[in-house]
Motif scaffolding. Structure first.
Motif, PDB file in Angstrom:
ATOM      1  N   ALA A  53       0.849  -1.194   0.000  1.00 29.58           N
ATOM      2  CA  ALA A  53       0.000   0.000   0.000  1.00 29.58           C
ATOM      3  C   ALA A  53       0.884   1.243   0.000  1.00 29.58           C
ATOM      4  O   ALA A  53       1.949   1.260   0.621  1.00 29.58           O
ATOM      5  CB  ALA A  53      -0.914  -0.009   1.212  1.00 29.58           C
ATOM      6  N   TYR A 165      -5.843   1.016   4.230  1.00 27.13           N
ATOM      7  CA  TYR A 165      -4.644   1.029   3.401  1.00 27.13           C
ATOM      8  C   TYR A 165      -5.060   0.976   1.933  1.00 27.13           C
ATOM      9  O   TYR A 165      -5.894   0.158   1.539  1.00 27.13           O
ATOM     10  CB  TYR A 165      -3.738  -0.161   3.723  1.00 27.13           C
ATOM     11  N   PHE A 167      -3.811   1.270  -2.378  1.00 30.26           N
ATOM     12  CA  PHE A 167      -2.770   1.224  -3.403  1.00 30.26           C
ATOM     13  C   PHE A 167      -3.249   2.060  -4.578  1.00 30.26           C
ATOM     14  O   PHE A 167      -4.289   1.771  -5.179  1.00 30.26           O
ATOM     15  CB  PHE A 167      -2.492  -0.214  -3.860  1.00 30.26           C
ATOM     16  N   ASN A 215      -6.929  -7.186  -0.029  1.00 29.35           N
ATOM     17  CA  ASN A 215      -5.902  -7.476   0.965  1.00 29.35           C
ATOM     18  C   ASN A 215      -5.356  -8.878   0.728  1.00 29.35           C
ATOM     19  O   ASN A 215      -6.111  -9.803   0.405  1.00 29.35           O
ATOM     20  CB  ASN A 215      -6.473  -7.388   2.377  1.00 29.35           C
ATOM     21  N   HIS A 222      -1.862  -3.983   4.706  1.00 28.16           N
ATOM     22  CA  HIS A 222      -0.967  -3.070   3.987  1.00 28.16           C
ATOM     23  C   HIS A 222      -0.313  -3.742   2.782  1.00 28.16           C
ATOM     24  O   HIS A 222       0.382  -3.077   2.007  1.00 28.16           O
ATOM     25  CB  HIS A 222       0.123  -2.546   4.936  1.00 28.16           C
ATOM     26  N   LYS A 224      -1.242  -5.691  -0.658  1.00 26.06           N
ATOM     27  CA  LYS A 224      -2.388  -5.857  -1.546  1.00 26.06           C
ATOM     28  C   LYS A 224      -2.096  -6.885  -2.638  1.00 26.06           C
ATOM     29  O   LYS A 224      -0.944  -7.059  -3.064  1.00 26.06           O
ATOM     30  CB  LYS A 224      -2.742  -4.519  -2.212  1.00 26.06           C
TER      31      LYS A 224
END
Length: 238
Positions: A53, A165, A167, A215, A222, A224
């Motif tokens: 992330a 979190y 991305f 996730n 955090h 991905k």
């Protein structure tokens, strides 16, 4: 027997009609033959990647209560300053910290007020961290209990205070992932063509599926997993 011009016209029309019917039949037969000769195979290719992330949203929420509203508001302001000082101590800048919503509830003003309530006023305060440094958030999260020594109990593990979190770099990896998924689809198509004693031809059609980001697991939000599936149809020939 004399034949009038109209007779020849009728004969010509009949011949033309028969000719059109035969031509339509021939074209239809040819189309059917071409279609029967057109062979293809549909395959799918999967591409997956694990990424870290790059953005995090961390809501810090706490509550306080008192019967004196003025004292309560003053104390909440002091606690907000303490939370901000804690965040700056752990490396967060002013542009990463913002004040969230702050609600004040007068319990006696409710329709079904309870006379046995210890405190009349309840304040719920929120401070939001929006950062591009997930590592800083993870470090501060492990030490947030330090605020309890100042009488600030940060609410954790609730839906409203869940650390999120994200991305945001999908566009940077999209082309490479689509290429990888297409190459894997072609590998499958080549295997099918080989097993069926056929030769793989050009692409007849292709469809890129939607990218999904999830996730990796519940313990590491955090990290991905990015996933895409590409569907490709190839021509086959003998």
């Amino acid at each position: 027997m004399n034949k009038t011009p109209g007779f020849y016209t009728v004969i010509a029309a009949i011949c033309l009609s028969i000719g059109l019917i035969l031509l339509g039949f021939i074209i239809k037969s040819a189309a059917v033959d071409v279609k029967s000769m057109e062979r293809s195979v549909q395959v799918k290719g999967l591409a997956e990647r694990e990424v870290s992330a790059d953005t995090v949203i961390w809501p810090l929420q706490y509550s306080d209560a008192d019967n004196d509203l003025e004292k309560l508001v003053s104390r909440v302001e002091q606690k907000n300053d303490a939370v901000i000082a804690f965040l700056k101590l752990h490396g967060f800048d002013d542009d990463e910290i913002s004040m969230g919503s702050q609600s004040i509830i007068d319990k006696q003003a409710r329709e079904y007020a309870n006379d046995n309530q210890k405190f009349r006023y309840l304040v719920r305060a929120n401070i939001i961290v929006y950062s591009n440094a997930p590592d800083k958030v993870q470090n501060a999260l492990s030490k947030v209990s330090q605020l309890a020594k100042q009488g600030i109990a940060i609410v954790q593990n609730s839906y409203e205070t869940k650390v999120e979190y994200l991305f945001t770099g999908l566009n940077d990896i999209k082309p490479a992932m689509v290429q990888e998924a297409t190459e894997k689809a072609r590998e499958v198509a080549n295997k099918f063509a080989k097993d069926s004693n056929s030769t793989l031809g050009k692409i007849k059609s292709a469809r890129q599926g939607q990218f999904s980001i999830s996730n990796r697991d519940s313990n590491t939000p955090h990290i991905k997993k990015v996933r895409v599936v590409t569907s490709v149809e190839y021509y086959l020939s003998d």
